[in-house]
Design a protein around this motif. Structure first.
Motif, PDB file in Angstrom:
ATOM      1  N   ILE A   7       0.873  -1.186  -0.108  1.00 39.50           N
ATOM      2  CA  ILE A   7      -0.042  -0.019   0.045  1.00 39.50           C
ATOM      3  C   ILE A   7       1.019   1.239   0.077  1.00 39.50           C
ATOM      4  O   ILE A   7       1.985   1.308   0.655  1.00 39.50           O
ATOM      5  CB  ILE A   7      -0.885   0.026   1.242  1.00 39.50           C
ATOM      6  N   LYS A   8       0.747   2.072  -0.949  1.00 38.68           N
ATOM      7  CA  LYS A   8       1.461   3.228  -0.963  1.00 38.68           C
ATOM      8  C   LYS A   8       1.526   4.025   0.201  1.00 38.68           C
ATOM      9  O   LYS A   8       0.542   4.299   0.822  1.00 38.68           O
ATOM     10  CB  LYS A   8       0.902   4.245  -2.162  1.00 38.68           C
ATOM     11  N   THR A   9       2.647   4.554   0.521  1.00 41.66           N
ATOM     12  CA  THR A   9       2.824   5.229   1.781  1.00 41.66           C
ATOM     13  C   THR A   9       1.901   6.492   1.925  1.00 41.66           C
ATOM     14  O   THR A   9       1.096   7.086   2.792  1.00 41.66           O
ATOM     15  CB  THR A   9       4.225   5.935   1.630  1.00 41.66           C
ATOM     16  N   ILE A  10       1.723   7.264   0.633  1.00 41.34           N
ATOM     17  CA  ILE A  10       0.610   8.380   0.711  1.00 41.34           C
ATOM     18  C   ILE A  10      -0.735   7.961   0.884  1.00 41.34           C
ATOM     19  O   ILE A  10      -1.381   8.636   1.732  1.00 41.34           O
ATOM     20  CB  ILE A  10       0.774   8.958  -0.742  1.00 41.34           C
ATOM     21  N   ASP A  11      -1.197   6.769   0.590  1.00 41.09           N
ATOM     22  CA  ASP A  11      -2.383   6.137   0.894  1.00 41.09           C
ATOM     23  C   ASP A  11      -2.599   5.822   2.529  1.00 41.09           C
ATOM     24  O   ASP A  11      -3.650   6.244   2.996  1.00 41.09           O
ATOM     25  CB  ASP A  11      -2.548   4.976   0.030  1.00 41.09           C
ATOM     26  N   GLN A  12      -1.609   5.423   2.914  1.00 41.09           N
ATOM     27  CA  GLN A  12      -1.360   5.174   4.378  1.00 41.09           C
ATOM     28  C   GLN A  12      -1.538   6.555   5.039  1.00 41.09           C
ATOM     29  O   GLN A  12      -2.346   6.708   6.230  1.00 41.09           O
ATOM     30  CB  GLN A  12       0.058   4.648   4.601  1.00 41.09           C
ATOM     31  N   PHE A  13      -0.857   7.733   4.763  1.00 41.20           N
ATOM     32  CA  PHE A  13      -0.828   8.814   5.267  1.00 41.20           C
ATOM     33  C   PHE A  13      -2.322   9.551   5.419  1.00 41.20           C
ATOM     34  O   PHE A  13      -2.801   9.951   6.358  1.00 41.20           O
ATOM     35  CB  PHE A  13       0.330   9.761   4.625  1.00 41.20           C
ATOM     36  N   LYS A  14      -2.810   9.343   4.180  1.00 39.75           N
ATOM     37  CA  LYS A  14      -4.103  10.169   3.819  1.00 39.75           C
ATOM     38  C   LYS A  14      -5.189   9.274   4.875  1.00 39.75           C
ATOM     39  O   LYS A  14      -6.289  10.015   5.461  1.00 39.75           O
ATOM     40  CB  LYS A  14      -4.622   9.980   2.451  1.00 39.75           C
ATOM     41  N   TYR A  15      -4.949   7.931   5.090  1.00 40.70           N
ATOM     42  CA  TYR A  15      -5.880   6.942   5.829  1.00 40.70           C
ATOM     43  C   TYR A  15      -5.815   7.641   7.233  1.00 40.70           C
ATOM     44  O   TYR A  15      -6.724   7.667   8.135  1.00 40.70           O
ATOM     45  CB  TYR A  15      -5.507   5.594   5.817  1.00 40.70           C
ATOM     46  N   ASP A  20      -7.466  15.932   7.021  1.00 37.28           N
ATOM     47  CA  ASP A  20      -7.188  16.296   5.715  1.00 37.28           C
ATOM     48  C   ASP A  20      -6.269  17.618   5.683  1.00 37.28           C
ATOM     49  O   ASP A  20      -6.508  18.393   4.661  1.00 37.28           O
ATOM     50  CB  ASP A  20      -8.394  16.201   4.553  1.00 37.28           C
ATOM     51  N   ASP A  21      -5.677  17.864   6.839  1.00 39.66           N
ATOM     52  CA  ASP A  21      -5.033  18.989   6.781  1.00 39.66           C
ATOM     53  C   ASP A  21      -3.418  18.987   6.612  1.00 39.66           C
ATOM     54  O   ASP A  21      -2.641  19.987   6.701  1.00 39.66           O
ATOM     55  CB  ASP A  21      -5.292  19.881   8.186  1.00 39.66           C
ATOM     56  N   GLY A  22      -3.084  17.802   6.095  1.00 35.86           N
ATOM     57  CA  GLY A  22      -1.547  17.512   5.760  1.00 35.86           C
ATOM     58  C   GLY A  22      -0.768  17.390   6.973  1.00 35.86           C
ATOM     59  O   GLY A  22       0.712  17.210   6.684  1.00 35.86           O
ATOM     60  N   LEU A  62       3.818  14.646   5.712  1.00 38.74           N
ATOM     61  CA  LEU A  62       4.083  13.589   4.683  1.00 38.74           C
ATOM     62  C   LEU A  62       5.528  12.907   4.894  1.00 38.74           C
ATOM     63  O   LEU A  62       5.921  11.804   5.023  1.00 38.74           O
ATOM     64  CB  LEU A  62       3.822  13.942   3.487  1.00 38.74           C
ATOM     65  N   ASN A  63       6.499  13.735   4.942  1.00 36.96           N
ATOM     66  CA  ASN A  63       7.791  13.445   4.877  1.00 36.96           C
ATOM     67  C   ASN A  63       8.285  12.793   6.281  1.00 36.96           C
ATOM     68  O   ASN A  63       8.918  11.864   6.146  1.00 36.96           O
ATOM     69  CB  ASN A  63       8.558  14.725   4.570  1.00 36.96           C
ATOM     70  N   GLU A  64       7.772  13.465   7.179  1.00 36.94           N
ATOM     71  CA  GLU A  64       7.861  12.789   8.550  1.00 36.94           C
ATOM     72  C   GLU A  64       7.280  11.398   8.762  1.00 36.94           C
ATOM     73  O   GLU A  64       8.105  10.378   9.246  1.00 36.94           O
ATOM     74  CB  GLU A  64       7.585  13.772   9.680  1.00 36.94           C
ATOM     75  N   PHE A  65       6.042  11.201   8.130  1.00 32.18           N
ATOM     76  CA  PHE A  65       5.564   9.893   8.333  1.00 32.18           C
ATOM     77  C   PHE A  65       6.495   9.098   7.425  1.00 32.18           C
ATOM     78  O   PHE A  65       6.490   7.905   7.712  1.00 32.18           O
ATOM     79  CB  PHE A  65       4.135  10.201   7.621  1.00 32.18           C
TER      80      PHE A  65
END
Length: 103
Positions: A7-15, A20-22, A62-65
């Protein structure tokens, strides 16, 4: 046999980023972990945030995640290769479970 699913990291982050404030706040991380069946204390959630919050804003961008996920994946691989080796941090336990929830 367990099938590994990427699962893409960006999708994990969005979950995790429920507002939804980044930025993933401690509350959002706690909610996500609970939804994955991982129960840790509020202090442990804040410990996780503190370990990876490089800019000190109290949350994970996102970068820290991405950094956290990368480090945790290495930690999981090391733990699997070295059975019996004690985990050094409680937060590693929680984060490992977090990653397992996506597999």
């Amino acid at each position: 046999q367990i099938k590994k699913v990427a699962i893409k990291t960006i999708d994990q982050f969005k979950y995790c980023d429920r507002k939804d404030d980044g930025v993933i706040s401690a509350d959002e991380l706690d909610t996500t972990l609970k939804n994955l069946g991982i129960r840790i204390s509020e202090a442990e959630v804040h410990d996780i945030i503190g370990l990876y919050d490089l800019d000190g804003d109290g949350g994970l961008d996102l970068n820290e995640f991405k950094r956290m996920i990368g480090i945790l994946e290495l930690s999981v691989e090391t733990s699997v290769r070295s059975p019996g080796k004690a985990e050094r941090m409680t937060s590693s336990r929680a984060a490992e479970g977090f990653n397992q929830g996506y597999r």
